[in-house]
Design a protein around this motif. Structure first.
Motif, PDB file in Angstrom:
ATOM      1  N   VAL A 247       0.843  -1.193   0.000  1.00  0.00           N
ATOM      2  CA  VAL A 247       0.000   0.000   0.000  1.00  0.00           C
ATOM      3  C   VAL A 247       0.875   1.238   0.000  1.00  0.00           C
ATOM      4  O   VAL A 247       2.008   1.237   0.483  1.00  0.00           O
ATOM      5  N   ARG A 248       0.326   2.311  -0.550  1.00  0.00           N
ATOM      6  CA  ARG A 248       1.043   3.585  -0.610  1.00  0.00           C
ATOM      7  C   ARG A 248       0.950   4.326   0.709  1.00  0.00           C
ATOM      8  O   ARG A 248       1.896   4.979   1.152  1.00  0.00           O
ATOM      9  N   ALA A 249      -0.229   4.281   1.346  1.00  0.00           N
ATOM     10  CA  ALA A 249      -0.429   5.001   2.605  1.00  0.00           C
ATOM     11  C   ALA A 249      -1.676   4.467   3.289  1.00  0.00           C
ATOM     12  O   ALA A 249      -2.521   3.812   2.677  1.00  0.00           O
ATOM     13  N   PHE A 250      -1.773   4.766   4.585  1.00  0.00           N
ATOM     14  CA  PHE A 250      -2.967   4.460   5.372  1.00  0.00           C
ATOM     15  C   PHE A 250      -3.743   5.752   5.600  1.00  0.00           C
ATOM     16  O   PHE A 250      -3.156   6.811   5.845  1.00  0.00           O
ATOM     17  N   LEU A 251      -5.079   5.652   5.555  1.00  0.00           N
ATOM     18  CA  LEU A 251      -5.962   6.755   5.929  1.00  0.00           C
ATOM     19  C   LEU A 251      -6.795   6.302   7.118  1.00  0.00           C
ATOM     20  O   LEU A 251      -7.370   5.207   7.097  1.00  0.00           O
ATOM     21  N   TRP A 252      -6.895   7.135   8.156  1.00  0.00           N
ATOM     22  CA  TRP A 252      -7.492   6.719   9.425  1.00  0.00           C
ATOM     23  C   TRP A 252      -8.427   7.801   9.932  1.00  0.00           C
ATOM     24  O   TRP A 252      -8.062   8.979  10.002  1.00  0.00           O
ATOM     25  N   TYR A 253      -9.667   7.410  10.284  1.00  0.00           N
ATOM     26  CA  TYR A 253     -10.642   8.348  10.862  1.00  0.00           C
ATOM     27  C   TYR A 253     -11.323   7.608  12.007  1.00  0.00           C
ATOM     28  O   TYR A 253     -12.259   6.849  11.820  1.00  0.00           O
ATOM     29  N   ILE A 273      -0.034   2.604  14.723  1.00  0.00           N
ATOM     30  CA  ILE A 273       0.768   2.957  13.547  1.00  0.00           C
ATOM     31  C   ILE A 273       1.977   2.036  13.433  1.00  0.00           C
ATOM     32  O   ILE A 273       2.286   1.513  12.355  1.00  0.00           O
ATOM     33  N   ARG A 274       2.677   1.819  14.556  1.00  0.00           N
ATOM     34  CA  ARG A 274       3.836   0.920  14.521  1.00  0.00           C
ATOM     35  C   ARG A 274       3.426  -0.491  14.105  1.00  0.00           C
ATOM     36  O   ARG A 274       4.099  -1.139  13.294  1.00  0.00           O
ATOM     37  N   GLY A 275       2.316  -0.976  14.675  1.00  0.00           N
ATOM     38  CA  GLY A 275       1.871  -2.331  14.385  1.00  0.00           C
ATOM     39  C   GLY A 275       1.496  -2.527  12.927  1.00  0.00           C
ATOM     40  O   GLY A 275       1.853  -3.540  12.311  1.00  0.00           O
ATOM     41  N   TRP A 276       0.786  -1.582  12.355  1.00  0.00           N
ATOM     42  CA  TRP A 276       0.397  -1.696  10.946  1.00  0.00           C
ATOM     43  C   TRP A 276       1.619  -1.614  10.034  1.00  0.00           C
ATOM     44  O   TRP A 276       1.735  -2.361   9.066  1.00  0.00           O
ATOM     45  N   ARG A 277       2.509  -0.683  10.316  1.00  0.00           N
ATOM     46  CA  ARG A 277       3.707  -0.568   9.484  1.00  0.00           C
ATOM     47  C   ARG A 277       4.537  -1.847   9.544  1.00  0.00           C
ATOM     48  O   ARG A 277       5.108  -2.267   8.528  1.00  0.00           O
ATOM     49  N   ARG A 278       4.584  -2.453  10.694  1.00  0.00           N
ATOM     50  CA  ARG A 278       5.398  -3.663  10.852  1.00  0.00           C
ATOM     51  C   ARG A 278       4.864  -4.807   9.999  1.00  0.00           C
ATOM     52  O   ARG A 278       5.635  -5.526   9.359  1.00  0.00           O
ATOM     53  N   VAL A 279       3.543  -5.019   9.953  1.00  0.00           N
ATOM     54  CA  VAL A 279       3.007  -6.158   9.214  1.00  0.00           C
ATOM     55  C   VAL A 279       2.869  -5.882   7.721  1.00  0.00           C
ATOM     56  O   VAL A 279       2.839  -6.822   6.918  1.00  0.00           O
ATOM     57  N   PHE A 280       2.787  -4.613   7.322  1.00  0.00           N
ATOM     58  CA  PHE A 280       2.653  -4.293   5.904  1.00  0.00           C
ATOM     59  C   PHE A 280       3.990  -4.091   5.206  1.00  0.00           C
ATOM     60  O   PHE A 280       4.030  -4.015   3.979  1.00  0.00           O
ATOM     61  N   SER A 281       5.063  -3.951   5.964  1.00  0.00           N
ATOM     62  CA  SER A 281       6.352  -3.636   5.356  1.00  0.00           C
ATOM     63  C   SER A 281       7.401  -4.628   5.829  1.00  0.00           C
ATOM     64  O   SER A 281       7.671  -4.743   7.025  1.00  0.00           O
ATOM     65  N   PRO A 288       3.483   6.212   4.985  1.00  0.00           N
ATOM     66  CA  PRO A 288       2.757   7.402   5.457  1.00  0.00           C
ATOM     67  C   PRO A 288       1.405   7.043   6.068  1.00  0.00           C
ATOM     68  O   PRO A 288       0.671   6.189   5.557  1.00  0.00           O
ATOM     69  N   PHE A 289       1.087   7.721   7.151  1.00  0.00           N
ATOM     70  CA  PHE A 289      -0.153   7.493   7.895  1.00  0.00           C
ATOM     71  C   PHE A 289      -0.865   8.829   8.013  1.00  0.00           C
ATOM     72  O   PHE A 289      -0.373   9.756   8.655  1.00  0.00           O
ATOM     73  N   LEU A 290      -2.034   8.936   7.358  1.00  0.00           N
ATOM     74  CA  LEU A 290      -2.806  10.181   7.316  1.00  0.00           C
ATOM     75  C   LEU A 290      -4.074   9.998   8.137  1.00  0.00           C
ATOM     76  O   LEU A 290      -4.886   9.120   7.847  1.00  0.00           O
ATOM     77  N   SER A 291      -4.228  10.822   9.168  1.00  0.00           N
ATOM     78  CA  SER A 291      -5.367  10.700  10.078  1.00  0.00           C
ATOM     79  C   SER A 291      -6.214  11.964  10.041  1.00  0.00           C
ATOM     80  O   SER A 291      -5.740  13.037   9.662  1.00  0.00           O
ATOM     81  N   VAL A 292      -7.466  11.828  10.468  1.00  0.00           N
ATOM     82  CA  VAL A 292      -8.394  12.958  10.541  1.00  0.00           C
ATOM     83  C   VAL A 292      -8.619  13.319  12.002  1.00  0.00           C
ATOM     84  O   VAL A 292      -9.021  12.466  12.806  1.00  0.00           O
ATOM     85  N   GLY A 293      -8.352  14.574  12.368  1.00  0.00           N
ATOM     86  CA  GLY A 293      -8.730  15.048  13.689  1.00  0.00           C
ATOM     87  C   GLY A 293     -10.244  15.092  13.804  1.00  0.00           C
ATOM     88  O   GLY A 293     -10.934  15.419  12.834  1.00  0.00           O
ATOM     89  N   LEU A 294     -10.757  14.762  14.972  1.00  0.00           N
ATOM     90  CA  LEU A 294     -12.204  14.600  15.099  1.00  0.00           C
ATOM     91  C   LEU A 294     -12.961  15.885  14.790  1.00  0.00           C
ATOM     92  O   LEU A 294     -12.564  16.985  15.183  1.00  0.00           O
TER      93      LEU A 294
END
Length: 559
Positions: A247-253, A273-281, A288-294
């Motif tokens: 994947v190119r990046a994660f988007l999180w809301y 973030i660490r856990g996802w990066r570890r299993v995907f890479s 890159p991890f892009l999140s939305v502030g509430l």
């Protein structure tokens, strides 16, 4: 489908019979180089995973995996950028739930964008022989009007027409700017806390060693997760099943269901973030991890500012970004204020960051940031004879018309990065003038005669009147009796802020902050450089200049 293009290498995986080995891969009829990453025998069958050579964006292609007499053909394959969109209900909300004016006007014909949706309710744990299977609600599909607004939409329930509106609006803008094919994977489940998405290792690092049943706040749709499955269930059943993909990046809301534990979120979010990066890479790359502030909401009893700050805390990590949405409230949403329909704006803000990361500059992609704050306190009667200057003409008029001679004036000047340009204030209805009276800053403190002097017990506040706006700065003032003691100045520190400072060029809001004032700071007596034309001698000055790494909270600064 869409597979990730260079610089990454796309992966394929599956099962063949034992006697069919070895594997060969063909692309458009030609033998294609690849690297075999994994091969495990299970009961006469072999589970395999391989990595293709990096490919240029484009297609369509036909990819065939051949093992003896067995042949697996993948047709209409594009190489481009693949994004995983995850979180809870605000990421899950479908396009049909967005603002009507945001939906109309599109042709909804994007043949170079493909969408895939995982099952938001994968209740049963998979056995080891099922680990290669994806829990899908819908397999790869084209973005067409029928697939987005198909005949089943509204007929048999929201699941039948589900694709994430945030994810799709993001993908459409990213595709239009980059020109790359785009693959969007929506994997979101309403009402879920962050713990459900985390691997066991990271849960334990945050003292979450026990499987827990949660009762999330304000759930969009009831689900069957209980104490037996609880923490880690979506990571185990969905995220890890997707992890062989590049994947190119994660988007999180997400975050509403953790709003009552912001301190816990400060540990959990970086852990996710660490856990996802570890299993995907395989090489530990910082995907890159892009999140939305509430977003703004009226039903959280003051909890949202703290959880937004906890979200921002993670931006100290490499390639982690949080786009603000606290100005995108929607009290009239049919799904309740917790589910604002302004998903197009959220998607576009995420796309700006992704485009900045991969195809341009981040300077204009991220929200404006505070680089310095100057707070000065003045005697009102002495200020009435000030020389009128560029900024002070606003101040002088305000003092002469509004303030009593024995009042004390609190003046705040906030500076942002030079490239942020002109900063302006708007209220929730985009009124340019309304915020000049109600103000964007708030003073929290007490009067000298109040019995309880603890800062956390302060209840009083005063709003600021806007004085002037300029290139990279914003100034406002507030008048209070001389026995007022201020502990803290806040901006945007509300569940539903009404007056917001925007970067005029693109309407991106300034990130919220709170600025605590210590007792010793009020004894300083120095010239406020940013306010030189206001004049000579204020009663006290306290200032802060940014020497911090991105993501450090202003609330922790001692001045």
């Amino acid at each position: 489908m869409v597979l990730q293009s260079r610089p990454a290498s796309a992966s394929l995986w599956g099962v063949v019979s034992l006697q069919s080995l070895p594997l060969q891969v063909f692309m458009d009829g030609a033998l294609s180089p690849h690297e075999l990453l994994h091969q495990t025998e299970r009961g006469g069958h072999v589970e395999w995973r391989l990595r293709l050579a990096p490919q240029e964006p484009g297609g369509p292609h036909i990819i065939e995996v051949v093992a003896g007499e067995e042949r697996i053909a993948l047709r209409d394959v594009l190489f481009g950028d693949v994004f995983l969109c995850s979180g809870q209900s605000n990421m899950q909300m479908s396009v049909v739930d967005a603002m009507p004016e945001d939906i109309h006007g599109y042709s909804w014909d994007f043949p170079r964008i493909r969408i895939l949706t995982t099952d938001p309710f994968p209740f049963s744990s998979k056995t080891s022989s099922q680990q290669h299977k994806l829990p899908l609600l819908h397999s790869w599909r084209l973005v067409t009007a029928e697939n987005v607004f198909g005949p089943s939409c509204g007929a048999t329930g929201w699941r039948d027409c589900y694709f994430s509106s945030v994810c799709l609006f993001f993908g459409m803008r990213y595709h239009n700017v980059s020109g790359h094919p785009v693959g969007l994977i929506a994997s979101a489940t309403a009402g879920t806390p962050i713990e459900y998405f985390m691997p066991r290792q990271e849960l334990e690092s945050c003292n979450k060693s026990e499987i827990q049943g949660h009762h999330p706040m304000n759930v969009f749709h009831p689900h069957g997760f209980g104490p037996i499955q609880g923490d880690g269930v979506l990571f185990a059943n969905v995220i890890s099943a997707l992890s062989p993909m590049s994947v190119r990046a994660f988007l999180w809301y997400q975050g509403e269901s953790n709003a009552n534990d912001p301190e816990g979120y400060r540990c959990l979010f970086p852990g996710l973030i660490r856990g996802w990066r570890r299993v995907f890479s395989d090489d530990g790359a910082s995907i890159p991890f892009l999140s939305v502030g509430l977003a703004a909401d009226v039903n959280f009893a003051g909890l949202l500012p703290e959880i937004r700050q906890a979200q921002t805390f993670a931006t100290k990590m490499e390639n982690v970004f949080v786009v603000p949405a606290y100005d995108l409230g929607d009290v009239e949403s049919p799904l309740g204020p917790i589910h604002p329909r302004r998903k197009k704006e959220v998607g576009l803000r995420l796309a700006r960051v992704a485009i900045g990361v991969f195809h341009g500059s981040l300077d204009s992609a991220v929200a404006p940031e505070v680089t310095s704050i100057t707070v000065s306190v003045w005697n009102s009667s002495a200020m009435r004879s000030l020389k009128v200057g560029t900024i002070s003409r606003y101040y002088s008029r305000w003092v002469l018309e509004e303030q009593t001679p024995d009042s004390v004036i609190w003046l705040v000047n906030v500076s942002t990065r030079a490239h942020d340009g002109r900063m302006v204030s708007l209220d929730a209805a985009s009124c340019w003038d309304c915020c000049r009276e109600s103000g964007v800053f708030h003073l929290f403190g007490k009067y000298a005669g109040d019995a309880d002097s603890a800062p956390d017990a302060s209840q009083s506040e005063s709003v600021f009147t806007t004085l002037a706006e300029g290139q990279g700065w914003y100034a406002a003032a507030s008048s209070l009796p001389s026995d007022w003691e201020t502990y803290e100045i806040r901006y945007g520190w509300e569940d539903y802020p009404q007056c917001i400072i925007y970067r005029e060029a693109d309407r991106l809001p300034l990130n919220p902050f709170r600025f605590r004032i210590s007792a010793t700071a009020n004894k300083q007596d120095q010239e406020p450089e940013a306010l030189a034309d206001f004049v000579s001698k204020p009663l006290h000055v306290v200032s802060w200049s940014s020497t911090l790494s991105r993501g450090q909270s202003l609330e922790k600064i001692s001045v």
